[in-house]
Design an enzyme around this catalytic site. Structure first.
Site, short mmCIF file in Angstrom:
data_model
loop_
_atom_site.label_atom_id
_atom_site.label_comp_id
_atom_site.label_asym_id
_atom_site.label_seq_id
_atom_site.Cartn_x
_atom_site.Cartn_y
_atom_site.Cartn_z
N ASP A 13 -0.31 0.45 6.13
CA ASP A 13 -0.69 0.19 4.80
C ASP A 13 -0.68 1.32 3.93
O ASP A 13 -0.05 2.49 3.99
CB ASP A 13 -2.27 -0.12 4.92
CG ASP A 13 -2.92 -0.81 3.69
OD1 ASP A 13 -2.25 -1.40 2.77
OD2 ASP A 13 -4.03 -0.20 3.40
N SER A 14 -0.79 0.82 2.60
CA SER A 14 -0.64 2.16 1.60
C SER A 14 -1.82 3.06 1.75
O SER A 14 -1.83 4.16 1.18
CB SER A 14 -0.84 1.35 0.23
OG SER A 14 -2.11 0.82 -0.04
N CYS A 74 -0.73 -5.02 4.90
CA CYS A 74 -0.64 -4.78 3.54
C CYS A 74 -0.31 -6.04 2.88
O CYS A 74 0.58 -6.88 3.31
CB CYS A 74 0.30 -3.65 3.11
SG CYS A 74 0.30 -3.51 1.29
N GLU A 131 -10.69 3.40 -2.56
CA GLU A 131 -9.99 4.85 -1.91
C GLU A 131 -10.94 6.15 -2.30
O GLU A 131 -11.00 7.06 -1.64
CB GLU A 131 -8.69 4.89 -2.16
CG GLU A 131 -7.45 4.06 -1.59
CD GLU A 131 -7.17 4.63 -0.16
OE1 GLU A 131 -7.11 5.72 0.14
OE2 GLU A 131 -6.90 3.56 0.69
N CYS A 184 -5.96 -8.59 0.05
CA CYS A 184 -5.79 -7.32 0.01
C CYS A 184 -6.39 -6.64 1.41
O CYS A 184 -7.69 -7.01 1.24
CB CYS A 184 -6.05 -6.59 -1.36
SG CYS A 184 -5.97 -4.94 -1.08
N HIS A 194 -7.78 -3.92 1.67
CA HIS A 194 -8.81 -3.02 1.50
C HIS A 194 -10.11 -3.81 1.19
O HIS A 194 -11.26 -3.35 1.21
CB HIS A 194 -8.45 -2.25 0.05
CG HIS A 194 -7.56 -1.14 0.14
ND1 HIS A 194 -6.44 -1.29 0.54
CD2 HIS A 194 -7.89 0.11 0.19
CE1 HIS A 194 -5.64 0.17 0.57
NE2 HIS A 194 -6.66 0.79 0.33
N1 DGL Z 1 -4.07 -2.95 1.24
C1 DGL Z 1 -3.18 -3.11 0.24
C2 DGL Z 1 -2.79 -4.60 0.14
O1 DGL Z 1 -3.23 -5.13 1.04
C3 DGL Z 1 -3.65 -2.36 -1.02
C4 DGL Z 1 -2.42 -2.04 -1.85
C5 DGL Z 1 -2.36 -0.86 -2.93
O2 DGL Z 1 -1.98 -0.07 -2.41
O3 DGL Z 1 -2.53 -1.58 -4.22
O4 DGL Z 1 -2.13 -5.14 -0.60
#
Ligand code: DGL
Length: 268
Positions: A10-11, A73, A152, A186, A188
């Site tokens: 993931d990011s 992600c 974050e 998402c 997150h």
């Molecule tokens: N967890 C990522 C997603 O599901 C976050 C993307 C981001 O970093 O903006 O899209």
């Protein structure tokens, strides 16, 4: 018995919500995680950058033994994963379809809220999936660009006015439309599910894209086992990764966290 290492990327921290569910379902599985914190957020990036970063993340996990990979992600899944799956020998899983299936099966009034990053919403990918599964569904989608940076930075509670106002801004249309299911597109967002629920006053069922994806992946590899090896990599600071995980998820990552240099995306 499947002995493959599961790679997850993931990011940043969001993919850990999928890892938590994988650990619950497959406690002995070997899992290697990459959080590309050095390039977060992904949600405002171009398709060519997302393609490049996802390719690099997949190669990184393959180099560390991953034999099956979950793109935990929503942004990557909805924009580039189908293209990458066609060129990658390692089986790739995303987070869109399992959540769409769950949402289509859950709704009673046919009004489904969908929240995700800007790139994910703009792709229309998830909205199309839901419409195919449930023709006639009213899908109310909303891009929520402030959520990932807030999460974050450790903000995840309804008591925090910054999160409260972002939730009100992004979800007012969904609430007004009377959605009885809201997809957290998402990975997150399950971290702020409590706060979202608070705003919606419990009137909508929340569907976690990461939880549903983890369950779909676990179902695809029944009997998967290993030695319970866990490895975490971040292209940010390892100490920050650990403390943010503790704050957001209530526990430290279940294995060592190693910081790696972020790759260069200049000019991509
Ligand atoms: N967890 C990522 C997603 O599901 C976050 C993307 C981001 O970093 O903006 O899209």
């Amino acid at each position: 018995m499947l002995k493959k290492t599961i790679g997850v990327f993931d990011s940043g921290m969001g993919g850990l919500t999928a890892v938590q569910e994988l650990e619950r379902l497959l406690p002995d599985a070997d899992i290697v995680y990459f959080g590309d914190t050095g390039h977060i957020p992904y949600g405002g990036r171009s398709r060519s950058q997302l393609m490049y970063m996802a390719r690099r993340n997949i190669a990184f996990l393959e180099e560390r033994g991953a034999g099956i990979i979950l793109a935990a992600c929503g942004t990557v899944t909805s924009t580039v994963l189908d293209t990458l799956a066609a060129e990658t020998a390692t089986p790739l899983f995303g987070v869109a379809r399992p959540a769409a299936v769950r949402a289509a099966g859950l709704t009673k009034n046919g009004v489904i809220g969908f929240i995700a990053t800007e790139a994910c919403i703009a792709s229309g990918y998830n909205q199309r999936l839901i419409s195919e599964l449930l023709p006639g569904a009213e899908i109310v989608s909303s891009a929520c660009p402030d959520f990932v940076p807030l999460i974050e930075s450790g903000v995840c509670s309804w008591d925090d006015a910054r999160l409260r106002s972002a939730i009100e801004r992004y979800l007012s249309g969904i609430k007004a439309a009377g959605a009885d299911v809201v997809v957290l597109g998402c990975t997150h967002y399950p971290i702020i599910a409590g706060a979202i629920n608070e705003y919606l006053e419990g009137r909508a069922e929340l569907v976690s894209s990461s939880g549903e994806a983890a369950r779909a992946l676990a179902a695809a590899i029944p009997g998967a086992s290993g030695s319970g090896r866990r490895e975490y990599y971040t292209s940010g600071d390892a100490g920050v990764f650990v403390s943010t995980a503790e704050k957001l998820l209530g526990r430290a990552p279940s294995g060592p966290v190693v910081s790696v240099e972020p790759y260069d995306i200049e000019g991509i």
